[in-house]
Design a protein around this motif. Structure first.
Motif, short mmCIF file in Angstrom:
data_model
loop_
_atom_site.label_atom_id
_atom_site.label_comp_id
_atom_site.label_asym_id
_atom_site.label_seq_id
_atom_site.Cartn_x
_atom_site.Cartn_y
_atom_site.Cartn_z
N HIS A 195 9.07 31.10 29.49
CA HIS A 195 8.52 31.98 30.51
C HIS A 195 7.92 31.16 31.65
CE1 HIS A 195 4.98 31.22 27.91
NE2 HIS A 195 4.33 31.20 29.07
N CYS A 196 7.51 31.89 32.68
CA CYS A 196 6.83 31.32 33.84
C CYS A 196 5.62 32.19 34.13
CB CYS A 196 7.78 31.34 35.04
SG CYS A 196 7.00 31.11 36.64
N HIS A 197 4.57 31.59 34.61
CA HIS A 197 3.41 32.35 35.08
C HIS A 197 3.45 32.34 36.60
CE1 HIS A 197 1.37 32.98 31.31
NE2 HIS A 197 1.65 31.73 30.98
N MET A 198 3.23 33.50 37.20
CA MET A 198 3.24 33.60 38.65
C MET A 198 1.98 33.00 39.26
SD MET A 198 5.03 37.29 39.25
CE MET A 198 4.18 38.16 37.94
N GLU A 199 0.85 33.12 38.58
CA GLU A 199 -0.41 32.61 39.14
C GLU A 199 -1.20 31.71 38.19
OE1 GLU A 199 -2.79 35.65 40.94
OE2 GLU A 199 -1.06 36.54 41.94
N GLN A 200 -1.04 31.90 36.91
CA GLN A 200 -1.84 31.18 35.92
C GLN A 200 -1.40 29.73 35.77
OE1 GLN A 200 -2.75 33.25 32.13
NE2 GLN A 200 -1.54 31.64 31.22
N GLN A 201 -2.37 28.84 35.55
CA GLN A 201 -2.10 27.45 35.20
C GLN A 201 -2.42 27.25 33.72
OE1 GLN A 201 -3.40 24.37 38.10
NE2 GLN A 201 -4.58 26.07 38.96
N GLU A 202 -1.77 26.27 33.11
CA GLU A 202 -2.04 25.97 31.71
C GLU A 202 -2.16 24.47 31.51
OE1 GLU A 202 -0.02 29.64 29.28
OE2 GLU A 202 1.23 27.88 29.63
N PHE A 203 -2.94 24.10 30.50
CA PHE A 203 -3.12 22.71 30.12
C PHE A 203 -2.78 22.62 28.63
CE2 PHE A 203 -5.98 19.03 29.07
CZ PHE A 203 -5.32 18.09 29.85
N LEU A 204 -1.74 21.87 28.29
CA LEU A 204 -1.26 21.75 26.92
C LEU A 204 -1.65 20.40 26.34
CD1 LEU A 204 0.58 23.94 28.30
CD2 LEU A 204 2.38 23.19 26.77
N ILE A 205 -2.05 20.42 25.07
CA ILE A 205 -2.41 19.20 24.36
C ILE A 205 -1.77 19.23 22.98
CG2 ILE A 205 -4.31 17.78 23.46
CD1 ILE A 205 -6.19 19.40 25.36
N ALA A 206 -1.15 18.12 22.60
CA ALA A 206 -0.63 17.98 21.23
C ALA A 206 -1.79 17.46 20.38
CB ALA A 206 0.55 17.02 21.18
N LEU A 207 -2.49 18.37 19.71
CA LEU A 207 -3.61 17.95 18.87
C LEU A 207 -3.14 17.15 17.67
CD1 LEU A 207 -5.91 21.12 18.87
CD2 LEU A 207 -6.09 19.04 20.24
N SER A 208 -1.93 17.47 17.21
CA SER A 208 -1.35 16.78 16.07
C SER A 208 0.16 16.80 16.26
CB SER A 208 -1.73 17.50 14.77
OG SER A 208 -1.16 16.87 13.66
N GLY A 209 0.82 15.73 15.83
CA GLY A 209 2.28 15.69 15.93
C GLY A 209 2.76 15.58 17.36
N SER A 210 3.98 16.07 17.58
CA SER A 210 4.57 15.96 18.92
C SER A 210 5.50 17.14 19.19
CB SER A 210 5.35 14.65 19.05
OG SER A 210 6.47 14.66 18.17
N PHE A 211 5.79 17.34 20.46
CA PHE A 211 6.76 18.34 20.90
C PHE A 211 7.15 18.02 22.34
CE2 PHE A 211 2.48 19.97 21.38
CZ PHE A 211 2.43 20.34 22.71
N ASP A 212 8.28 18.56 22.76
CA ASP A 212 8.75 18.38 24.13
C ASP A 212 8.48 19.64 24.93
OD1 ASP A 212 9.80 15.86 23.57
OD2 ASP A 212 11.79 16.66 23.07
N VAL A 213 8.15 19.45 26.20
CA VAL A 213 7.97 20.56 27.13
C VAL A 213 9.09 20.44 28.16
CG1 VAL A 213 6.42 21.73 28.73
CG2 VAL A 213 5.47 20.45 26.79
N VAL A 214 9.97 21.44 28.18
CA VAL A 214 11.08 21.48 29.13
C VAL A 214 10.61 22.30 30.32
CG1 VAL A 214 13.48 22.16 29.51
CG2 VAL A 214 12.75 21.36 27.24
#
Length: 142
Positions: free
Chosen positions: A52-71
């Protein structure tokens, strides 16, 4: 108009201690006041989240454990960023399509959002996202 170049890694201050490290997100660590916090965990192998996309909201993502990719997709380019350190977060600005994939076993993704949940802020269909970006481009040019 936002692009993938506006998405950035932000280092979270780390306090090192022999008893274990501590990281804190406060003050001006991120460029918005967090209004909502949630986390993803126990994501089955091969699964994707986001989309999805947010039209106005910003987000801050953190990998607290392990890993993942953000496309990330901005309507013109695609970028893949890997999160795998609990003291490095990814700031995703508004107007960017995001998908999370390649979750490692035990991965935990913490998300801090600039707004409370509002379904009207989401674009959940990629074709609608492309139309949204095209409208924004035309508006900025006019």
């Amino acid at each position: 108009m936002t692009t993938n170049n506006d998405v950035q890694f932000i280092e979270i201050p780390k306090i090192k201690d022999r008893r274990g490290n501590l990281s804190v997100v406060e003050g001006d660590t991120i460029p918005f006041e967090s209004k909502r916090v949630y986390y993803l965990y126990d994501v089955p192998g091969g699964s994707r989240r986001g989309g999805h996309c947010h039209m106005e909201q910003q987000e801050f993502l953190i990998a607290l454990s392990g890993s993942f990719d953000v496309v990330l997709k901005d309507g013109k380019s695609k970028k893949v960023m890997t999160l795998n350190k609990p003291n490095i977060g990814l700031l995703i600005v508004d107007g960017i399509w995001r998908e999370l994939e390649n979750f490692s076993s035990g991965a935990v993704c913490l998300v801090m959002s600039s707004a409370v949940f509002d379904e009207a802020d989401y674009i959940r269909n990629y074709k609608d996202f492309k139309l949204f970006k095209n409208r924004r481009t035309k508006t900025k040019v006019s």
